[in-house]
Design an enzyme around this catalytic site. Structure first.
Site, PDB file in Angstrom:
ATOM      1  N   SER A 153      63.158  27.836 -10.477  1.00  0.00           N
ATOM      2  CA  SER A 153      64.120  27.489 -11.525  1.00  0.00           C
ATOM      3  C   SER A 153      64.030  25.987 -11.813  1.00  0.00           C
ATOM      4  CB  SER A 153      65.523  27.932 -11.096  1.00  0.00           C
ATOM      5  OG  SER A 153      66.415  27.927 -12.188  1.00  0.00           O
TER       6      SER A 153
ATOM      7  N   ASP B 132      63.248  37.819 -17.371  1.00  0.00           N
ATOM      8  CA  ASP B 132      63.730  36.477 -17.045  1.00  0.00           C
ATOM      9  C   ASP B 132      63.566  35.585 -18.267  1.00  0.00           C
ATOM     10  OD1 ASP B 132      64.501  34.077 -16.038  1.00  0.00           O
ATOM     11  OD2 ASP B 132      63.048  34.017 -14.398  1.00  0.00           O
TER      12      ASP B 132
ATOM     13  N   HIS C 116      66.251  36.616 -13.075  1.00  0.00           N
ATOM     14  CA  HIS C 116      66.024  35.251 -12.596  1.00  0.00           C
ATOM     15  C   HIS C 116      66.334  35.114 -11.105  1.00  0.00           C
ATOM     16  CE1 HIS C 116      65.183  31.047 -13.225  1.00  0.00           C
ATOM     17  NE2 HIS C 116      66.364  30.687 -12.742  1.00  0.00           N
TER      18      HIS C 116
END
Length: 217
Positions: free
Chosen positions: A129, A184, A197
């Site tokens: 991320s 995602d 995610h």
């Protein structure tokens, strides 16, 4: 509702529903084996995602570390999370680099430390991320000699996937593996958080095998 509000709300809601089985895992973990331990054959540097606790987080970082040690030997691998100025706050996601300069510098410091403290170690890295942007930008900032010592990189939920065309600019594509789960939206250049995610723990073993192949080759 603004995109930023959606991002915050999505993280808050999905974090509660995340499939992490243990309370300890939810709290995240830290690893400072480069900073505090002896030099080892391989050094794994990892940057966690936004809001994750500890310097390794809990979604995927600890899993890659554990699997890499299983593959190569626990006494052969030092795992080091990116901490310090990288506090994994939400706001830097909205900057042009999808993180801030202080966080990038915190990561480059870890690469520099691996090089100076343990000049014979083989460096591998990963990020999840916001941490994927931290590692991406940090590797781009390394000088050519140090960059050549980074043998492999794995990026999960890559926030710069579209901008950087599925690679780390200036770094070998065949030494990079990017994990973007179906659904995602972060990988599609948005900051909308979906359940996909949070799914990257399932890729930890595969990522470790990829990194192991790069240091054994």
């Amino acid at each position: 509702m603004s995109l930023r509000s959606l991002f915050v709300a999505g993280l808050a809601t999905l974090a509660l529903a995340a499939p992490a089985p243990q309370i300890q895992a939810r709290q995240g973990m830290s690893s400072n084996e480069l900073e505090s331990g002896p030099c080892r054959d391989v050094t794994f540097i990892f940057a966690r995602g936004s809001t994750e606790q500890g310097n390794m987080g809990f979604i995927v970082g600890p899993g890659v570390c554990s699997s890499l040690k299983n593959d190569l030997g626990s006494d052969k691998v030092a795992c080091q999370g990116v901490g310090g100025a990288y506090t994994a706050q939400l706001a830097p996601n909205f900057l042009s680099q999808n993180t801030d300069q202080a966080s990038i510098d915190a990561a480059t410091d870890m690469f520099d430390l691996a090089n100076t403290k343990c000049p014979n170690t083989k460096i591998v890295a990963g990020g999840y991320s916001q941490g994927s942007a931290v590692i991406d930008n940090a590797i781009q900032a390394l000088d050519s000699d140090l960059k050549a010592k980074v043998k492999g990189v794995v990026l999960f939920g890559f926030t710069r996937n579209v901008v950087d065309k599925g690679q780390i600019p200036g770094y070998p594509k065949d030494q990079t593996k990017i994990y973007c789960a179906l659904g995602d939206l972060v990988c599609d250049n948005t900051l909308i958080i979906t359940a996909a995610h949070l799914s990257y723990g399932a890729d930890a073993d595969d990522a470790a095998k990829f990194l192991a192949s790069k240091v054994q080759g």
